[in-house]
Scaffold this motif. Structure first.
Motif, short mmCIF file in Angstrom:
data_model
loop_
_atom_site.label_atom_id
_atom_site.label_comp_id
_atom_site.label_asym_id
_atom_site.label_seq_id
_atom_site.Cartn_x
_atom_site.Cartn_y
_atom_site.Cartn_z
N THR A 92 -4.04 10.22 -7.83
CA THR A 92 -2.78 9.70 -7.27
C THR A 92 -3.04 8.49 -6.40
N TRP A 93 -4.11 8.54 -5.61
CA TRP A 93 -4.49 7.41 -4.75
C TRP A 93 -4.76 6.18 -5.61
N GLN A 94 -5.47 6.34 -6.71
CA GLN A 94 -5.75 5.23 -7.60
C GLN A 94 -4.49 4.74 -8.31
N LEU A 95 -3.63 5.69 -8.67
CA LEU A 95 -2.39 5.35 -9.37
C LEU A 95 -1.48 4.48 -8.51
N VAL A 96 -1.50 4.69 -7.20
CA VAL A 96 -0.66 3.91 -6.29
C VAL A 96 -0.99 2.42 -6.41
N ILE A 97 -2.26 2.06 -6.30
CA ILE A 97 -2.62 0.64 -6.37
C ILE A 97 -2.44 0.09 -7.77
N ASN A 98 -2.77 0.89 -8.78
CA ASN A 98 -2.59 0.42 -10.16
C ASN A 98 -1.13 0.15 -10.48
N THR A 99 -0.27 1.06 -10.10
CA THR A 99 1.16 0.89 -10.36
C THR A 99 1.71 -0.28 -9.55
N GLY A 100 1.34 -0.36 -8.29
CA GLY A 100 1.83 -1.45 -7.44
C GLY A 100 1.41 -2.81 -7.95
N THR A 101 0.15 -2.95 -8.31
CA THR A 101 -0.30 -4.26 -8.79
C THR A 101 0.29 -4.60 -10.15
N ILE A 143 -9.16 1.79 2.74
CA ILE A 143 -9.46 2.61 3.91
C ILE A 143 -8.88 4.02 3.77
N SER A 144 -7.73 4.11 3.10
CA SER A 144 -7.10 5.43 2.95
C SER A 144 -7.76 6.27 1.86
N GLY A 145 -8.68 5.70 1.11
CA GLY A 145 -9.35 6.44 0.03
C GLY A 145 -9.95 7.76 0.46
N PRO A 146 -10.76 7.77 1.52
CA PRO A 146 -11.36 9.04 1.94
C PRO A 146 -10.32 10.09 2.37
N MET A 147 -9.22 9.62 2.97
CA MET A 147 -8.18 10.56 3.40
C MET A 147 -7.54 11.28 2.22
N PHE A 148 -7.48 10.62 1.09
CA PHE A 148 -6.87 11.20 -0.10
C PHE A 148 -7.92 11.67 -1.11
N GLY A 149 -9.18 11.64 -0.68
CA GLY A 149 -10.26 12.12 -1.54
C GLY A 149 -10.42 11.29 -2.81
N TYR A 150 -10.06 10.03 -2.72
CA TYR A 150 -10.15 9.13 -3.88
C TYR A 150 -9.51 9.77 -5.12
N SER A 151 -8.40 10.41 -4.89
CA SER A 151 -7.72 11.15 -5.97
C SER A 151 -7.12 10.23 -7.02
#
Length: 138
Positions: free
Chosen positions: A47-56, A37-45
């Motif tokens: 950094t946004w992708q890195l957050v989930i990749n690093t977390g998982t 849901i937060s993807g559009p707020m961060f422009g699918y950047s």
């Protein structure tokens, strides 16, 4: 047993119970949904992708050790129970106690021996006309 080891075991048991609970799965789903849901707020950047990749990646890395600890503990408990059943059975072969500690060649010899005994028992049952539960296609 050291305090560090006791602490690790208590923590690992608690974490295994929690992560195996439906509530934990629900929390993981909520985290992923919040991320999507937060993807559009961060422009699918990136950094946004890195957050989930690093977390998982971090969670997966830690879970590998947690799962291995849990499996080791469960396997050891099952082996002890099986050893006790062998020991307590008068006609059992006590050489099978602690079998899991043998090398692959010794295990293969035992496996072959018991496979042969099983085949002999099925053949004998078949000669007596008793069902063996094994199909003839085998």
């Amino acid at each position: 047993m050291s305090a560090v080891r006791r602490g690790f075991e208590r923590g690992a048991k608690a974490a295994a119970r929690f992560t195996g609970h439906p509530l934990c799965f629900g929390l993981a789903v909520l985290v992923v949904l919040a991320w999507v849901i937060s993807g559009p707020m961060f422009g699918y950047s990136d950094t946004w992708q890195l957050v989930i990749n690093t977390g998982t990646t971090i969670v997966t890395f830690l879970m590998v050790f947690l799962i291995q600890n849990s499996q080791n503990r469960d396997a050891a408990a099952v082996q002890i129970k099986l050893d006790e059943l062998i020991r307590a059975t008068r006609t059992a072969e006590n050489a099978l106690l602690d079998l899991e500690e043998l090398d692959e060649d010794a295990l293969e010899r035992f496996r072959k021996r018991y496979e042969d005994l099983a085949c002999q028992a099925r053949d004998e049952a078949q000669r007596r006309g008793q069902p063996t539960g094994i199909s003839a296609e085998r």
